[in-house]
Scaffold this motif. Structure first.
Motif, PDB file in Angstrom:
ATOM      1  N   SER A 131      54.867  74.990  69.771  1.00 56.38           N
ATOM      2  CA  SER A 131      53.973  75.997  70.351  1.00 56.38           C
ATOM      3  C   SER A 131      54.043  77.334  69.634  1.00 56.38           C
ATOM      4  N   VAL A 132      54.958  77.463  68.660  1.00 50.09           N
ATOM      5  CA  VAL A 132      55.125  78.736  67.953  1.00 50.09           C
ATOM      6  C   VAL A 132      54.342  78.746  66.648  1.00 50.09           C
ATOM      7  N   TYR A 133      54.535  77.718  65.819  1.00 50.83           N
ATOM      8  CA  TYR A 133      53.884  77.648  64.504  1.00 50.83           C
ATOM      9  C   TYR A 133      52.865  76.516  64.505  1.00 50.83           C
ATOM     10  N   ASN A 134      51.705  76.789  63.916  1.00 51.48           N
ATOM     11  CA  ASN A 134      50.644  75.777  63.968  1.00 51.48           C
ATOM     12  C   ASN A 134      50.736  74.748  62.852  1.00 51.48           C
ATOM     13  N   ASP A 135      51.542  74.988  61.829  1.00 46.51           N
ATOM     14  CA  ASP A 135      51.697  73.964  60.789  1.00 46.51           C
ATOM     15  C   ASP A 135      53.064  74.038  60.113  1.00 46.51           C
ATOM     16  N   ILE A 192      71.636  77.302  66.056  1.00 50.73           N
ATOM     17  CA  ILE A 192      70.848  76.392  65.228  1.00 50.73           C
ATOM     18  C   ILE A 192      71.772  75.566  64.324  1.00 50.73           C
ATOM     19  N   GLU A 193      72.832  76.175  63.797  1.00 51.49           N
ATOM     20  CA  GLU A 193      73.805  75.385  63.053  1.00 51.49           C
ATOM     21  C   GLU A 193      74.503  74.393  63.975  1.00 51.49           C
ATOM     22  N   ALA A 194      74.796  74.814  65.204  1.00 58.34           N
ATOM     23  CA  ALA A 194      75.390  73.885  66.175  1.00 58.34           C
ATOM     24  C   ALA A 194      74.466  72.692  66.384  1.00 58.34           C
ATOM     25  N   VAL A 204      63.256  74.603  73.936  1.00 57.48           N
ATOM     26  CA  VAL A 204      63.939  74.149  72.719  1.00 57.48           C
ATOM     27  C   VAL A 204      63.400  74.966  71.545  1.00 57.48           C
ATOM     28  N   SER A 205      64.289  75.511  70.728  1.00 60.52           N
ATOM     29  CA  SER A 205      63.880  76.412  69.652  1.00 60.52           C
ATOM     30  C   SER A 205      62.984  75.728  68.628  1.00 60.52           C
ATOM     31  N   SER A 206      61.950  76.447  68.190  1.00 64.93           N
ATOM     32  CA  SER A 206      61.101  75.935  67.117  1.00 64.93           C
ATOM     33  C   SER A 206      61.892  75.717  65.829  1.00 64.93           C
ATOM     34  N   ASP A 207      62.988  76.467  65.651  1.00 65.19           N
ATOM     35  CA  ASP A 207      63.831  76.267  64.471  1.00 65.19           C
ATOM     36  C   ASP A 207      64.464  74.882  64.449  1.00 65.19           C
ATOM     37  N   LEU A 208      64.571  74.246  65.613  1.00 67.79           N
ATOM     38  CA  LEU A 208      65.140  72.903  65.677  1.00 67.79           C
ATOM     39  C   LEU A 208      64.102  71.813  65.446  1.00 67.79           C
ATOM     40  N   GLN A 209      62.834  72.186  65.414  1.00 69.25           N
ATOM     41  CA  GLN A 209      61.774  71.168  65.302  1.00 69.25           C
ATOM     42  C   GLN A 209      61.942  70.250  64.091  1.00 69.25           C
ATOM     43  N   LEU A 235      65.880  54.736  57.254  1.00 67.61           N
ATOM     44  CA  LEU A 235      65.323  55.512  56.148  1.00 67.61           C
ATOM     45  C   LEU A 235      65.941  55.059  54.831  1.00 67.61           C
ATOM     46  N   LYS A 236      65.225  55.325  53.748  1.00 70.03           N
ATOM     47  CA  LYS A 236      65.690  54.948  52.413  1.00 70.03           C
ATOM     48  C   LYS A 236      65.917  56.208  51.583  1.00 70.03           C
ATOM     49  N   GLY A 237      67.018  56.233  50.862  1.00 67.18           N
ATOM     50  CA  GLY A 237      67.333  57.372  50.016  1.00 67.18           C
ATOM     51  C   GLY A 237      66.233  57.670  49.019  1.00 67.18           C
ATOM     52  N   SER A 238      65.995  58.953  48.763  1.00 66.81           N
ATOM     53  CA  SER A 238      64.929  59.354  47.856  1.00 66.81           C
ATOM     54  C   SER A 238      65.267  60.724  47.297  1.00 66.81           C
ATOM     55  N   THR A 239      64.392  61.260  46.472  1.00 69.50           N
ATOM     56  CA  THR A 239      64.511  62.630  45.979  1.00 69.50           C
ATOM     57  C   THR A 239      63.515  63.492  46.736  1.00 69.50           C
ATOM     58  N   VAL A 240      64.023  64.490  47.440  1.00 69.48           N
ATOM     59  CA  VAL A 240      63.191  65.308  48.315  1.00 69.48           C
ATOM     60  C   VAL A 240      63.481  66.787  48.068  1.00 69.48           C
ATOM     61  N   THR A 241      62.549  67.633  48.505  1.00 68.30           N
ATOM     62  CA  THR A 241      62.687  69.074  48.304  1.00 68.30           C
ATOM     63  C   THR A 241      62.415  69.803  49.605  1.00 68.30           C
ATOM     64  N   GLY A 242      63.376  70.613  50.022  1.00 70.37           N
ATOM     65  CA  GLY A 242      63.172  71.454  51.191  1.00 70.37           C
ATOM     66  C   GLY A 242      62.449  72.729  50.791  1.00 70.37           C
ATOM     67  N   LYS A 243      61.408  73.064  51.525  1.00 69.52           N
ATOM     68  CA  LYS A 243      60.606  74.245  51.180  1.00 69.52           C
ATOM     69  C   LYS A 243      60.864  75.425  52.108  1.00 69.52           C
ATOM     70  N   ASP A 244      61.735  75.249  53.075  1.00 64.06           N
ATOM     71  CA  ASP A 244      62.216  76.350  53.905  1.00 64.06           C
ATOM     72  C   ASP A 244      63.590  75.962  54.428  1.00 64.06           C
ATOM     73  N   LEU A 245      64.252  76.890  55.089  1.00 64.40           N
ATOM     74  CA  LEU A 245      65.632  76.692  55.522  1.00 64.40           C
ATOM     75  C   LEU A 245      65.795  75.468  56.416  1.00 64.40           C
TER      76      LEU A 245
END
Length: 429
Positions: free
Chosen positions: A339-343, A246-248, A315-320, A373-383
């Motif tokens: 197909s793994v997570y519904n939301d 996934i890091e790759a 393709v891994s859902s982690d890459l979605q 895309l335009k730069g903004s302030t964003v927050t990641g809520k999971d890895l």
């Protein structure tokens, strides 16, 4: 682990976009491999297990804290983790230790296999795709003669007898975590255990490789039907953690989104073939170097794509989330169905802030790409959402400020340092 610890007090990452990434970069050991390996190493009755290529991530620290609590002697130094055998003393993992990560559930099988009982708080980890139930883990342990109840957020497990009794397990879905629980429980169980519809991720077979080196008798590696003949003891071994696919994929996404070029070392084709196929289809020029490195050449235009993520070999859902970010740079409409997570859509409102054109329809994400895309302030809520927003910032105009670093550090200890080495304008603030 120094590089990661130094940044624990930082609240955000600043990314100045539009710098093509160039150069050579190494992939760290796999998060989704090392955590099951740590749990399995606690089963050994003799010797010391030495894990090499351990990534500098907070989830590893969380696992060592759990080992400290249950009495397992361990020592972590840089990328080497040593775990002493036959030192489990306590069956209890409290909430404050279980909550930081999903994989704390793996100790349930370890404790009931070795002590005959376990008291483990319900696991935590990323909040993605709604609820992440543990019923598959419970079903697996029931098959070994383990009685389980849940009361006030705590899982109570008690074996009818030790050693456990092998059985037949058929998963309704190839659950990654529950397959690991089944393997951990089967290795020391009496008789033969058959696991049907098992998960087939590369990290599962890294675990099988280590368990077999420890003395386990597991057949079927590379298939969804695993047969385990129980043994009386396991011994400590030396084992190198496989690279993090996934890091790759994250580094490949970052290069592709910035029209960059370079080499990613630790990119194993067999672990990443679904992603390789997708990337070639959208116009990336990729070539393998030896057995574990990939070369990416500059690509002027990326084509839109339609993909369904799922369990391996899909393709891994982690890459979605990362693919969602990359699709913003593919001219035309891309559709990603999970197909793994519904939301699993935490990243989408943040990408919309950056000017992305995205709509969610059921489990599918429709992205109309091609706009800058335009730069903004964003927050990641999971890895994975957090790493996808960093990639988006690399492709955006202006500056992007990414919050949610506590999630990023669960899976990446050196991502910012690696992006800097490739020419990104990025820093902790």
């Amino acid at each position: 682990m120094k590089s990661q610890l130094e940044n624990q007090t930082k609240t955000k990452i600043k990314v100045n976009g539009r710098f093509p990434l160039q150069g050579t970069v190494d992939v760290d050991g796999a998060k989704n491999a090392v955590l099951p390996l740590i749990a399995a190493a606690c089963l050994a009755t003799d010797g010391v297990t030495t894990l090499e290529n351990v990534p500098a991530i907070s989830d590893v620290h969380a696992m060592t804290s759990i080992m400290d609590k249950i009495g397992v002697l361990n020592n972590l130094e840089n990328t080497i983790l040593r775990i002493e055998s036959n030192t489990i003393k306590s069956e209890h993992i409290p909430q404050h230790l279980a909550a930081p990560l999903r994989q704390s559930i793996l100790f349930l099988g370890v404790l009931v296999t070795t002590l005959g009982e376990a008291k483990v708080a319900l696991p935590g980890g990323d909040k993605i795709g709604g609820n992440r139930p543990i019923d598959f883990h419970i079903d697996a342990l029931n098959a070994f003669g383990v009685d389980i109840s849940i009361d006030d957020g705590v899982i109570y497990a008690k074996a009818k007898k030790l050693p456990l009794t092998g059985g037949r397990i058929t998963f309704r879905y190839p659950s990654f975590g529950a397959t690991i629980t089944a393997l951990i429980s089967a290795t020391l169980a009496e008789g033969v255990t058959v696991i049907e519809n098992a998960a087939m991720e590369p990290e599962i077979f890294d675990l099988i490789n280590m368990l077999n080196k420890m003395g386990a008798k597991i057949n079927g590696s590379g298939t969804n039907r695993l047969t385990v003949e129980g043994v009386q003891k396991l011994i400590g071994v030396m084992h190198k953690v496989i690279p993090d696919r996934i890091e790759a994929g994250t580094l490949l996404t970052a290069m592709a989104m910035t029209n960059g070029s370079g080499t990613i070392k630790g990119f194993i084709p067999g672990h990443n073939q679904p992603l390789l196929n997708l990337c070639r289809n959208i116009g990336l020029e990729l070539s393998m170097i030896g057995n574990d490195s990939i070369c990416i050449k500059k690509t002027d235009a990326l084509l839109p794509f339609n993909v369904t993520t799922g369990s391996f070999p899909s393709v891994s859902s982690d890459l979605q989330p990362l693919l969602t970010s990359m699709a913003t740079q593919c001219k035309g409409e891309s559709i990603i169905t999970d197909s793994v997570y519904n939301d699993r859509f935490n990243h989408i409102p943040e990408l919309l802030r950056m000017g992305a054109n995205i709509q969610v329809k059921g489990r599918s994400i429709h992205i109309l790409g091609g706009e800058i895309l335009k730069g903004s302030t964003v927050t990641g809520k999971d890895l994975r959402a957090t790493s996808s927003l960093i990639c988006a910032g690399l492709a955006a105009t202006g500056s992007t400020f990414v919050y949610g670093l506590e999630h990023l550090h669960r899976g990446h200890g050196n991502l910012v340092k690696k992006l800097l080495s490739l020419g990104a304008s990025i820093r902790y603030e």
